[in-house]
Design a protein around this motif. Structure first.
Motif, PDB file in Angstrom:
ATOM      1  N   VAL A   1       0.855  -1.191   0.000  1.00  0.00           N
ATOM      2  CA  VAL A   1       0.000   0.000   0.000  1.00  0.00           C
ATOM      3  C   VAL A   1       0.890   1.240   0.000  1.00  0.00           C
ATOM      4  O   VAL A   1       1.685   1.436   0.933  1.00  0.00           O
ATOM      5  CB  VAL A   1      -0.921   0.011   1.236  1.00  0.00           C
ATOM      6  CG1 VAL A   1      -1.849   1.228   1.201  1.00  0.00           C
ATOM      7  CG2 VAL A   1      -1.747  -1.271   1.309  1.00  0.00           C
TER       8      VAL A   1
ATOM      9  N   PRO B   1       1.221   5.683  -1.266  1.00  0.00           N
ATOM     10  CA  PRO B   1       0.395   6.864  -1.531  1.00  0.00           C
ATOM     11  C   PRO B   1       0.052   7.052  -3.003  1.00  0.00           C
ATOM     12  O   PRO B   1      -1.047   7.474  -3.336  1.00  0.00           O
ATOM     13  CB  PRO B   1       1.251   8.024  -1.022  1.00  0.00           C
ATOM     14  CG  PRO B   1       2.259   7.409  -0.131  1.00  0.00           C
ATOM     15  CD  PRO B   1       2.506   6.038  -0.656  1.00  0.00           C
TER      16      PRO B   1
ATOM     17  N   SER C   1      -2.969   4.786  -3.116  1.00  0.00           N
ATOM     18  CA  SER C   1      -3.963   5.632  -2.472  1.00  0.00           C
ATOM     19  C   SER C   1      -3.608   7.080  -2.780  1.00  0.00           C
ATOM     20  O   SER C   1      -3.029   7.774  -1.950  1.00  0.00           O
ATOM     21  CB  SER C   1      -3.965   5.403  -0.960  1.00  0.00           C
ATOM     22  OG  SER C   1      -4.879   6.265  -0.320  1.00  0.00           O
TER      23      SER C   1
ATOM     24  N   GLU D   1      -3.018  10.909  -3.201  1.00  0.00           N
ATOM     25  CA  GLU D   1      -3.375  12.055  -2.367  1.00  0.00           C
ATOM     26  C   GLU D   1      -4.443  12.895  -3.062  1.00  0.00           C
ATOM     27  O   GLU D   1      -4.365  13.160  -4.254  1.00  0.00           O
ATOM     28  CB  GLU D   1      -2.134  12.909  -2.112  1.00  0.00           C
ATOM     29  CG  GLU D   1      -2.392  14.086  -1.198  1.00  0.00           C
ATOM     30  CD  GLU D   1      -1.148  14.943  -1.025  1.00  0.00           C
ATOM     31  OE1 GLU D   1      -1.259  15.991  -0.394  1.00  0.00           O
ATOM     32  OE2 GLU D   1      -0.095  14.562  -1.553  1.00  0.00           O
TER      33      GLU D   1
ATOM     34  N   PRO E   1      -8.610   6.716  -0.851  1.00  0.00           N
ATOM     35  CA  PRO E   1      -8.098   5.398  -1.203  1.00  0.00           C
ATOM     36  C   PRO E   1      -8.747   4.842  -2.467  1.00  0.00           C
ATOM     37  O   PRO E   1      -9.899   5.136  -2.773  1.00  0.00           O
ATOM     38  CB  PRO E   1      -8.449   4.536   0.015  1.00  0.00           C
ATOM     39  CG  PRO E   1      -9.579   5.254   0.669  1.00  0.00           C
ATOM     40  CD  PRO E   1      -9.347   6.715   0.423  1.00  0.00           C
TER      41      PRO E   1
ATOM     42  N   ALA F   1      -0.042   6.177   3.634  1.00  0.00           N
ATOM     43  CA  ALA F   1      -1.281   5.648   3.045  1.00  0.00           C
ATOM     44  C   ALA F   1      -2.020   4.758   4.024  1.00  0.00           C
ATOM     45  O   ALA F   1      -2.811   3.915   3.634  1.00  0.00           O
ATOM     46  CB  ALA F   1      -0.946   4.873   1.770  1.00  0.00           C
TER      47      ALA F   1
ATOM     48  N   ALA G   1      -5.807   3.903   3.948  1.00  0.00           N
ATOM     49  CA  ALA G   1      -6.330   2.955   2.967  1.00  0.00           C
ATOM     50  C   ALA G   1      -6.516   1.565   3.560  1.00  0.00           C
ATOM     51  O   ALA G   1      -7.292   0.760   3.047  1.00  0.00           O
ATOM     52  CB  ALA G   1      -5.392   2.882   1.760  1.00  0.00           C
TER      53      ALA G   1
ATOM     54  N   SER H   1       1.649  12.679   8.638  1.00  0.00           N
ATOM     55  CA  SER H   1       2.375  11.413   8.607  1.00  0.00           C
ATOM     56  C   SER H   1       3.498  11.449   9.632  1.00  0.00           C
ATOM     57  O   SER H   1       4.164  12.483   9.818  1.00  0.00           O
ATOM     58  CB  SER H   1       2.950  11.157   7.210  1.00  0.00           C
ATOM     59  OG  SER H   1       3.759  10.003   7.195  1.00  0.00           O
TER      60      SER H   1
END
Length: 338
Positions: A73, A75, A105, A107, A111, A132, A135, A194
């Motif tokens: 997974v 971004p 996923s 931005e 997601p 991410a 997601a 983040s």
């Protein structure tokens, strides 16, 4: 030993090696240590090679309850860094008979739609970037064996973590700038919630607090050239003494800072030094070339996949953050006269 005209079976291998089918299964499944001798294992492998035997992976996976598929997974797929992470993860996965499926996923649009009728049935585990992490809820990925990349070890959804030593990268940047004589820093911070970006800000503030006269002003920007240009121009035109160095959370932000500095009638690095963090191809495409921290994206992906394999086998992933390295180029110099 003659090859059979039909596809050889594990029984054929067992007969050729003079062992039981159970022993063949243990050896070819890499479960033989402590259960059969090394000489027997060598004999089984030699017989399998001679016969051209290939195990039926689909049947074996069904028996083991494994799909030998993991999800990565990230971004977005347009980021060079995460392309490197995928390359490293896929290399290790392939060496162990696993496949890697990408789940972007992007931005700004949330997601991607869940590609699985049931992630739990389709996947053995998940490797996810903390950028991410949201997601994971869409696919219930946090219900599977999980490894988080660039994530707070104290809050990683119960999964293992693999981190780059970002704090040490910021330390190296700060020491370089302070040794050059810079005291007025602008932190061009990624406007992304983040943990990895929180580490950058926290470490930069800590390092500046230890140097007499050092000050850090923060400007936030989305990770885009245009966003970085706007934020940097506003900060350069703000009240108080002009910063002599811009510390950017990544190389794309640094490229935007270059444009803003030149639009303000200033020069890099004579008037304002600029640093990045990533060492993307972009770092050597801009002029002057960018002083930045090199992050080994492929090694990051490799370590992430190795950690997930360890989790799947019931083991403990290797510890320790991945080292990073400051690369000094032409974008930094001693501060000029305002």
């Amino acid at each position: 030993m003659a090859r059979s005209s039909t596809r050889p079976t594990s029984r054929d291998v067992a007969q050729a090696a003079g062992v039981s089918q159970a022993a063949v299964s243990l050896v070819l499944g890499e479960k033989w240590r402590g259960r059969v001798s090394a000489a027997t294992a060598d004999r089984v492998r030699a017989a399998a090679r001679e016969l051209g035997y290939r195990p039926n992976l689909a049947a074996r996976n069904l028996r083991l309850g494994r799909t030998r598929t993991v999800l990565l997974v990230v971004p977005a797929l347009t980021t060079e860094f995460f392309a490197g992470v995928y390359t490293g993860a896929a290399r290790v996965a392939a060496a162990h008979g696993f496949g890697v499926v990408l789940y972007p996923s992007p931005e700004g649009i949330g997601p991607a739609r869940d590609p699985f009728a049931s992630a739990q049935a389709a996947l053995d585990g998940v490797i996810a970037s903390s950028m991410a992490a949201d997601a994971l809820a869409a696919i219930r990925g946090d219900q599977l064996p999980l490894v988080m990349l660039d994530s707070d070890p104290a809050g990683s959804l119960g999964g293992a973590t693999v981190n780059l030593d970002i704090a040490d990268g910021v330390r190296q940047l700060c020491e370089h700038l302070f040794d050059l004589g810079h005291r007025r820093l602008l932190h061009l911070a990624a406007d992304v919630a983040s943990w990895t970006f929180e580490v950058r800000a926290r470490e930069l503030a800590r390092r500046a607090a230890a140097v007499p006269g050092a000050r850090v002003r923060t400007a936030r920007a989305p990770i885009s050239i245009d966003g970085a240009v706007s934020a940097t121009l506003a900060a350069l035109g703000g009240p108080g003494p002009r910063p002599t160095a811009v510390v950017c959370d990544d190389d794309k932000l640094a490229a935007g800072a270059y444009k803003a500095i030149r639009r303000a009638g200033l020069r890099v690095p004579e008037d304002v030094s600029v640093t990045g963090l990533d060492d993307l191809a972009l770092a050597t495409a801009i002029d002057p070339e960018l002083t930045t921290v090199r992050l080994d994206a492929e090694l990051f992906g490799e370590r992430g996949m190795q950690a997930l394999l360890a989790v799947l086998e019931g083991g403990t992933p290797a510890g320790g953050d991945i080292p990073v390295q400051l690369v000094v180029r032409g974008s930094t110099a001693p501060p000029g006269t305002p």
